[in-house]
Enzyme design. Structure first.
Site, mmCIF file in Angstrom:
data_model
loop_
_atom_site.group_PDB
_atom_site.id
_atom_site.type_symbol
_atom_site.label_atom_id
_atom_site.label_comp_id
_atom_site.label_asym_id
_atom_site.label_seq_id
_atom_site.Cartn_x
_atom_site.Cartn_y
_atom_site.Cartn_z
ATOM 1 C CG ASP A 211 -2.039 0.886 0.491
ATOM 2 O OD1 ASP A 211 -1.899 1.520 0.056
ATOM 3 O OD2 ASP A 211 -3.034 0.696 0.932
HETATM 4 C C1 BGC Z 1 -5.005 2.839 0.506
HETATM 5 C C2 BGC Z 1 -5.125 2.120 -1.121
HETATM 6 C C3 BGC Z 1 -5.181 2.860 -2.442
HETATM 7 C C4 BGC Z 1 -3.227 3.065 -2.715
HETATM 8 C C5 BGC Z 1 -3.588 4.335 -3.611
HETATM 9 C C6 BGC Z 1 -3.379 3.749 -0.329
HETATM 10 O O1 BGC Z 1 -3.747 4.807 0.526
HETATM 11 O O2 BGC Z 1 -5.007 2.231 1.337
HETATM 12 O O3 BGC Z 1 -6.097 1.311 -0.615
HETATM 13 O O4 BGC Z 1 -5.077 1.629 -3.334
HETATM 14 O O5 BGC Z 1 -3.531 4.857 -1.380
HETATM 15 O O6 BGC Z 1 -4.615 4.863 -4.230
#
Ligand code: BGC
Length: 786
Positions: A314
């Protein structure tokens, strides 16, 4: 010679000179794409190397490419960067060096593939080996056509709906140049304070598994290389939904037994459906952050499940291993991340900054690196990026909000609605009603209906509730719409933000006479509808709440309107279950509409006026108060479950939830006959056949969702839940009609995991319910015999 000739060929998508007749770019727009085998001279050596040859098996192409790559080029494949409107300039030099493997568009400002293609042209044509980029974006519940939030759609109890909506989401996203979505989010959630409950399917692993698999099929289709499809990513691995206190990013403490039986099945189902990527989570999982967790990322995901795709962290989650306190510095974090099983690092820079040195000095074996690169390349080959790196720049002109997408958005919005109360049949509303008062801050606010993570949704595409209701009415009806109060009071919490650009919404404060005006309008109306809820950005990422009521002064508004004595129909817009016992007590009807998306107003109005019968059922328990949380149906039994003085109930309020899992009303009534079993004994290879006579005893047609729950009376490897959903059927019956509803249960449906991941199906006594929700019905007993 070659660079000029090939560059021209690549840009104009036509065949090259006679000598190069089999070298051309056959992007999706090329008429040649489907008629002849394309290959691109990616390393510009004027011969078709194995990795460039589309007729070779992917594994052989990957082997060939890996052998050609330098250490730095390999590391480049493992780094994902966020891009913006200047990216072709900012990142040109890195792209030419092969130092970036992927971009993500987190801003969602990009609706066409122009920038994507510019970046891809640099990667493919100006880097040594021409390895294409893979472009990711969060397409959670639609791209430009915003569908209901996943939690809402799960309430349709119709997994194929996810397949259909995600097929359209993929089509639109792909037209904007996106190859890969960071979805579905399959995290089980039991705590409505956690804002990301909106992005998942609820609290049931079995139903969640069906939704996960259907979503993956919707995104990837049967051939992920199809230009209308995107690579799916199951997230957030693992346990992210169990954040303590419901506070986003917070620690989770999950036993191996609970992890295996509740938090992992949705991931496994998504992988079995073919998901090619997985995202490692932010949270600490029982003492080791999920993005540095070898047990889940390697032992389970690769060792037990043989996952062939790649894991992306993530956002900055590898860098955050330092903040978690399990890595002293970036080098430690990169080593822990990579050796635990995170193949690609999102945004933070520990891989590009430190891996080369650590591999050169033997701190990390190059084999580990090669494996990670192999996985990334494999997915890029599977997606067809080596053979068709560019996106057609014309498709986005006509790809969005097509009639089939709009019709499906409306259908999904209506199917997501859950009728929670309907006293004296106040719903559906007659279209002949003379005066309708529509009161509340969600009545005309279309933007809020998009919900969190609404990708490229535009506020002016969205049909508000007022517009949806207006469209139902004939000229004889007078509809009066008043706001009553603002959605949030100034400084009362996280500010609201526009979906277009995330700028802050400056809300008109509640006017001095607004509540009084609402009372007057209610008094004068034949039917009073209130549109209430919580701001959309109070759910989703970083959207945690410590209270679960209506935001701002809406509770006061509701109280004032209800005090008029008029029957009040409440429509709730929310990204989570709200704890609203006062509304349950005082409203005549309650319809949970969640955040219903671009056709929200129309879909909800379809239900309100009875053009669509409400058929949604909750997939998450509604608590009576925050203090009950977590409260979920599939809990274990205590040693003092129901009798005697010492039961463990709350001293100061109800222990039972406001609405149980599976709950939802219709506009008619159903009578459930007694559960009948063909035989109370079932053999391991046999089937248990259970019947129920279902009768529509009301005066309208309606769809009932008959739910099958089981309970194991004694299990040897660990406690089993008091109820476990194992089947359901949606049955449409006309007034007076009866049907013998039959379920077949196999012995395997009775299984569960031990702490090592072994699937156990144990002989012994069980109970079975065929019921309208998880808190209803009488069980029938049966036995699984050896
Ligand atoms: C979130 C993810 C997301 C990623 C990219 C993160 O802050 O937890 O779910 O896919 O950002 O946008």
């Amino acid at each position: 010679m070659r660079s000029v000739a090939f560059a021209a060929c690549l840009f104009c998508a036509t065949t090259a000179s006679a000598a190069d007749t089999n070298i051309y770019h056959a992007g999706p727009s090329s008429p040649l794409a489907s008629t002849r085998q394309a290959w691109i001279d990616l390393n510009k050596n004027e011969k078709k190397d194995a990795y460039e040859d589309p007729s070779r098996p992917v594994a052989k192409r990957v082997d060939d490419l890996l052998k050609r790559m330098t250490l730095d080029e390999k590391i480049g494949q493992l780094w994902q960067v966020n891009y913006d409107t200047n990216a072709d300039k900012t990142f040109a030099e890195k792209l030419k060096r092969g130092a970036i493997g992927s971009f993500l568009d987190s801003s969602a400002l990009i609706e066409n593939p122009v920038m994507r293609n510019k970046l891809q042209h640099i990667a493919v044509e100006q880097s040594r080996l021409g390895i294409p980029l893979i472009l990711g974006h969060d397409v959670i519940h639609g791209f430009r056509t915003v569908f209901p939030i996943p939690l809402a759609e799960a309430c349709a109890w119709e997994p194929v709906l996810f397949e259909r909506t995600q097929t359209i989401a993929a089509r639109e996203a792909a037209a904007a140049g996106i190859d890969w979505t960071f979805a579905p989010m399959v995290d089980l959630a039991r705590d409505p304070r956690w804002g990301r409950i909106a992005e998942g399917f609820g609290e049931d692993p079995w139903l969640g598994a069906l939704a996960a698999a259907a979503s993956v099929r919707g995104f990837q289709g049967t051939n992920v290389a199809d230009p209308d499809r995107v690579v799916a990513c199951l997230k957030h691995f693992a346990g992210y939904g169990a954040a303590e206190g419901g506070r986003d990013y917070n620690t989770t403490e999950i036993s191996e037994f609970t992890l295996r039986n509740f938090y992992l099945p949705q991931f496994k189902a998504g992988l079995d459906a073919g998901a090619l990527t997985v995202m490692s989570a932010f949270n600490d999982l029982s003492g080791m952050p999920a993005s540095g967790n070898r047990h889940t990322l390697t032992e389970i995901l690769r060792g037990e499940w043989h996952f062939p795709g790649y894991v992306i962290s993530d956002w900055a989650a590898v860098g955050e291993l330092v903040d978690h306190g399990v890595a002293a510095n970036d080098a430690d974090a990169a080593r822990l991340g990579l050796t635990s099983g995170v193949d690609m690092e999102m945004v933070s820079t520990t891989y590009p900054d430190t891996l080369a040195q650590q591999i050169k000095t033997g701190k990390i074996s190059e084999k580990v690196l090669d494996e990670a690169v192999r996985r990334v390349l494999t997915v890029k080959f599977e997606k067809g990026l080596f053979d068709h790196p560019y996106a057609d720049e014309t498709r986005c002109r006509t790809a969005f909000l097509r009639p089939d997408a709009i019709a499906l958005a409306r259908e999904a919005a209506a199917k997501s609605c859950v009728l929670l109360k309907n006293e004296n049949g106040v719903l559906p509303i007659s279209k002949e009603t003379k005066t309708i008062a529509l009161i509340g801050p969600f009545a005309e606010d279309a933007e809020e209906l998009a919900g969190p993570w609404s990708s490229r949704g535009h506020a002016d595409d969205i049909v508000s509730l007022a517009a949806g209701i207006r469209a139902k009415l004939s000229a004889v009806t007078q509809l009066t719409v008043v706001r009553g109060c603002s959605i949030i009071e100034r400084d009362s919490g996280k500010p609201r933000r526009h979906i277009a650009d995330s700028t802050k919404i400056t809300e008109r404060p509640t006017g001095a006479s607004e509540i009084a005006d609402a009372i007057a309008v209610a008094r004068a109306a034949d039917v009073v509808v209130m549109a209430l809820g919580e701001p959309r950005n109070w759910s989703g990422e970083d959207g945690s709440r410590s209270t679960l009521g209506l935001s701002g002064r809406q509770q006061e508004l509701f109280g004032a309107v209800a005090a008029t004595g008029k029957p009040v129909i409440v429509i709730l817009f929310s990204g989570r279950p709200l704890a609203v016992p006062e509304i349950q007590n005082k409203a005549a009807a309650i319809l949970e509409a969640w955040f219903p998306g671009v056709q929200g107003g129309n879909g909800v109005a379809d239900v309100l006026f009875g053009d669509v019968n409400p058929a949604g059922r909750l997939t998450t328990t509604f608590p009576n108060s925050v203090g009950q949380v977590p409260v979920y149906y599939n809990h274990f039994s205590t040693g003092r479950p129901g009798t005697g003085e010492y039961k463990g109930n709350y001293a100061d309020g109800p222990t039972a939830p406001l609405y149980p899992f599976g709950f939802g009303l219709t506009y008619t009534k159903f009578d459930y006959g007694k559960v009948r079993l063909d035989s109370p004994m079932v053999k391991p290879a046999g089937k248990l056949v259970a019947h129920l006579m279902l009768t529509n005893t009301g005066s309208r047609a309606g769809t009932e969702t008959v739910q099958l729950y089981i309970r194991a009376i004694a299990a040897s490897a660990g406690t089993r839940p008091v109820h476990e959903l194992k089947g359901f059927q949606k049955i449409l019956l006309q007034p007076g009609e009866s049907r013998d509803v039959t379920f077949n249960l196999s012995a395997d449906d009775l299984g569960y995991y031990d702490t090592r991941g072994n699937w156990l199906v144990e002989p012994g006594k069980y109970q079975l319910w065929l019921a309208k929700d998880s808190a209803s019905g009488q069980p029938a007993g049966f036995e699984l015999v050896k």
